[in-house]
Design an enzyme around this catalytic site. Structure first.
Site, PDB file in Angstrom:
ATOM      1  N   HIS A  33      35.524  38.785  23.814  1.00 27.44           N
ATOM      2  CA  HIS A  33      35.332  40.331  24.053  1.00 27.44           C
ATOM      3  C   HIS A  33      36.488  40.907  24.160  1.00 27.44           C
ATOM      4  O   HIS A  33      37.246  40.303  24.922  1.00 27.44           O
ATOM      5  CB  HIS A  33      34.386  40.500  25.324  1.00 27.44           C
ATOM      6  CG  HIS A  33      32.797  40.198  25.106  1.00 27.44           C
ATOM      7  ND1 HIS A  33      32.051  40.809  26.037  1.00 27.44           N
ATOM      8  CD2 HIS A  33      32.503  39.716  24.230  1.00 27.44           C
ATOM      9  CE1 HIS A  33      30.820  40.415  25.609  1.00 27.44           C
ATOM     10  NE2 HIS A  33      30.801  39.851  24.100  1.00 27.44           N
TER      11      HIS A  33
ATOM     12  N   TYR B  10      29.620  47.879  32.786  1.00 24.67           N
ATOM     13  CA  TYR B  10      29.478  47.795  34.442  1.00 24.67           C
ATOM     14  C   TYR B  10      28.918  49.321  34.789  1.00 24.67           C
ATOM     15  O   TYR B  10      29.608  50.434  34.579  1.00 24.67           O
ATOM     16  CB  TYR B  10      31.056  47.683  35.083  1.00 24.67           C
ATOM     17  CG  TYR B  10      31.081  46.003  35.195  1.00 24.67           C
ATOM     18  CD1 TYR B  10      31.429  45.557  36.182  1.00 24.67           C
ATOM     19  CD2 TYR B  10      31.800  45.611  33.773  1.00 24.67           C
ATOM     20  CE1 TYR B  10      31.777  44.051  36.178  1.00 24.67           C
ATOM     21  CE2 TYR B  10      32.257  44.341  33.901  1.00 24.67           C
ATOM     22  CZ  TYR B  10      32.234  43.335  35.023  1.00 24.67           C
ATOM     23  OH  TYR B  10      32.452  42.015  34.955  1.00 24.67           O
TER      24      TYR B  10
ATOM     25  N   PRO C 278      31.206  38.109  42.716  1.00 21.61           N
ATOM     26  CA  PRO C 278      31.216  37.795  41.225  1.00 21.61           C
ATOM     27  C   PRO C 278      31.674  39.382  40.512  1.00 21.61           C
ATOM     28  O   PRO C 278      31.850  39.142  39.343  1.00 21.61           O
ATOM     29  CB  PRO C 278      29.885  37.383  40.945  1.00 21.61           C
ATOM     30  CG  PRO C 278      29.013  38.239  42.175  1.00 21.61           C
ATOM     31  CD  PRO C 278      30.089  38.133  43.227  1.00 21.61           C
TER      32      PRO C 278
ATOM     33  N   LYS D 119      35.851  36.192  38.592  1.00 27.15           N
ATOM     34  CA  LYS D 119      37.069  35.516  39.025  1.00 27.15           C
ATOM     35  C   LYS D 119      36.740  34.000  39.488  1.00 27.15           C
ATOM     36  O   LYS D 119      37.770  33.119  39.341  1.00 27.15           O
ATOM     37  CB  LYS D 119      37.972  36.067  39.949  1.00 27.15           C
ATOM     38  CG  LYS D 119      38.421  37.653  39.363  1.00 27.15           C
ATOM     39  CD  LYS D 119      39.434  37.224  38.359  1.00 27.15           C
ATOM     40  CE  LYS D 119      39.714  38.662  37.793  1.00 27.15           C
ATOM     41  NZ  LYS D 119      40.405  38.488  36.121  1.00 27.15           N
TER      42      LYS D 119
ATOM     43  N   TYR E 193      41.431  42.051  34.783  1.00 29.67           N
ATOM     44  CA  TYR E 193      40.545  41.399  34.218  1.00 29.67           C
ATOM     45  C   TYR E 193      40.716  40.390  33.552  1.00 29.67           C
ATOM     46  O   TYR E 193      39.830  39.301  33.464  1.00 29.67           O
ATOM     47  CB  TYR E 193      39.434  42.408  33.713  1.00 29.67           C
ATOM     48  CG  TYR E 193      38.052  42.185  33.636  1.00 29.67           C
ATOM     49  CD1 TYR E 193      37.147  42.550  34.443  1.00 29.67           C
ATOM     50  CD2 TYR E 193      37.746  41.401  32.296  1.00 29.67           C
ATOM     51  CE1 TYR E 193      35.618  42.299  34.174  1.00 29.67           C
ATOM     52  CE2 TYR E 193      36.249  41.113  32.301  1.00 29.67           C
ATOM     53  CZ  TYR E 193      35.358  41.495  33.093  1.00 29.67           C
ATOM     54  OH  TYR E 193      34.065  41.335  32.831  1.00 29.67           O
TER      55      TYR E 193
END
Length: 392
Positions: free
Chosen positions: A73, A202, A294, A298, A386
């Site tokens: 991704h 998200y 979550p 990580k 990220y």
């Protein structure tokens, strides 16, 4: 089983990867795991691998199936105010990305590699105590096949999770614990339906957070923010899909695909850090040492970072008699841990609604989201964290 160089408690991804890395350096080790193999291989956890995690798996020979079946991704999608904003990772991080590949598959791959190498993993072996950690002959007392045994080691590494015996073996006057509990939980589902998106979504909504992820081109993984005391009994399938549809809604023709839900669970949200990560000959790694909510993806990645450092440090000791990296392990690992804790906390508080929110809180949150969507510098900071950032 009288003796080994490194005794590892826990056959999650941290313990298994450490075992594999040590074996490649000629360091003998034994893994003790409380659960049976079937449970370990089916235990649902994270599914997002940072660039550094992907690189470690590839370099160690554990990435072949990941490269065939994983989904690379190059960004994520933020949704709020019925609008969608994409954060492009490669353009903001010098070409770095993430891989969607479930923890269950990482575990299966590592167990297979340890089997090929005749490595010792004792399933259904309950660690009862860790003794002598302030000496050069620590030992793990454990129960297996109805009898108690003692595993003598040069070093013990506890990768046995939040509830394991490893962290509790540190003296109380040595251990410092810092933690935060959040006023919401996640209802997570697995569904036999193709993902409705190419990259993770998200979503911030006035009714609560939602996340659209995936496990494969045929299986979707989705989450809803719920109250901490909620129950899956309150969430029949149709209600789950309706709520997800409402929280993901955007202006346009995007559609949420629905399918059979095969698993439901509710996960509490908390942050937790234990310090130090070493005392004597006992080392903590993964969830035994730290927990992150979550939202930032990580947890697994921190575990991999921990044991990568430990493998390097134990190899230096084994080949050169040099303990400098072992001595530095706790401080070095914790720098990355606290960076990940901050990022996970920021993502969690930014995207979730809190029962105590007022109009000021809601306006600040939307302002922050608009800043992330419209500022290249803010987007780059999110992307850098990220895909995996460390100042080590």
């Amino acid at each position: 089983m009288p003796r080994t160089t490194v005794g590892i408690i826990g056959a999650g991804p941290a313990g298994l990867l450490l075992s594999h890395l040590l074996h490649r350096q000629g360091i003998d080790n034994v893994v003790l795991e409380l659960r049976d193999r079937t449970y370990v291989e089916r235990r649902q956890r994270a599914g997002i691998l940072e660039q550094d995690t992907v690189d470690v798996l590839r370099l160690s020979g554990a990435g072949a199936r990941m490269d065939r079946q994983g989904l690379e991704h190059h960004g994520i999608e933020l949704r709020f105010d019925r609008r969608s904003h994409r954060i492009d990772f490669p353009s903001l991080t010098g070409g770095r990305s993430v891989m969607v590949y479930a923890q269950t598959e990482v575990v299966k791959d590592l167990i297979a590699l340890r089997e090929e190498a005749d490595g010792t993993i004792l399933f259904e072996a309950e660690a009862l105590s860790v003794d002598g950690i302030e000496t050069d002959r620590p030992a793990v007392r454990y129960r297996h096949d109805g009898a108690e045994h003692t595993l003598d080691c040069d070093f013990v590494v506890a990768c046995d999770g939040f509830h394991g015996i490893g962290r509790r073996s540190l003296p109380e006057d040595v251990l410092t614990v810092t933690e935060r509990t959040y006023p919401f939980s996640w209802l997570g589902i697995l569904a036999d339906v193709a993902p409705s998106c190419d990259e993770l979504i998200y979503a911030h909504h006035e009714r609560g957070f939602a996340l659209h992820s995936m496990r494969s081109p045929e299986v979707s993984r989705l989450y809803l923010q719920v109250d901490p005391d909620d129950s899956t009994d309150n969430w029949p399938d149709e209600r789950i899909w309706d709520e997800l549809e409402a929280r993901f809604a955007v202006d346009g023709d995007w559609e949420l695909k629905r399918g059979p839900i095969t698993e439901k669970s509710i996960t509490p949200m908390r942050s937790f850090v234990a310090e130090p990560l070493r005392h004597g000959r006992l080392f903590l790694a993964g969830d035994a040492a730290h927990i992150v909510p979550p939202t930032g993806a990580k947890g697994l990645n921190l575990a991999v970072a921990d044991v990568t450092l430990l493998a390097q440090a134990l190899t230096r000791h084994h080949t050169r008699g040099d303990e400098s990296l072992l001595d530095a392990y706790s401080e070095t690992a914790l720098r990355r841990v606290w960076r990940a804790e901050h990022f996970s906390y920021t993502m969690t508080t930014l995207l979730h609604s809190s029962p105590d929110d007022n109009d000021f809180d809601r306006a600040l949150r939307l302002s922050h989201l608009r800043y992330l969507a419209n500022s290249a510098a803010a987007s780059a900071s999110l992307a850098e964290n990220y895909v995996g950032f460390s100042d080590n």
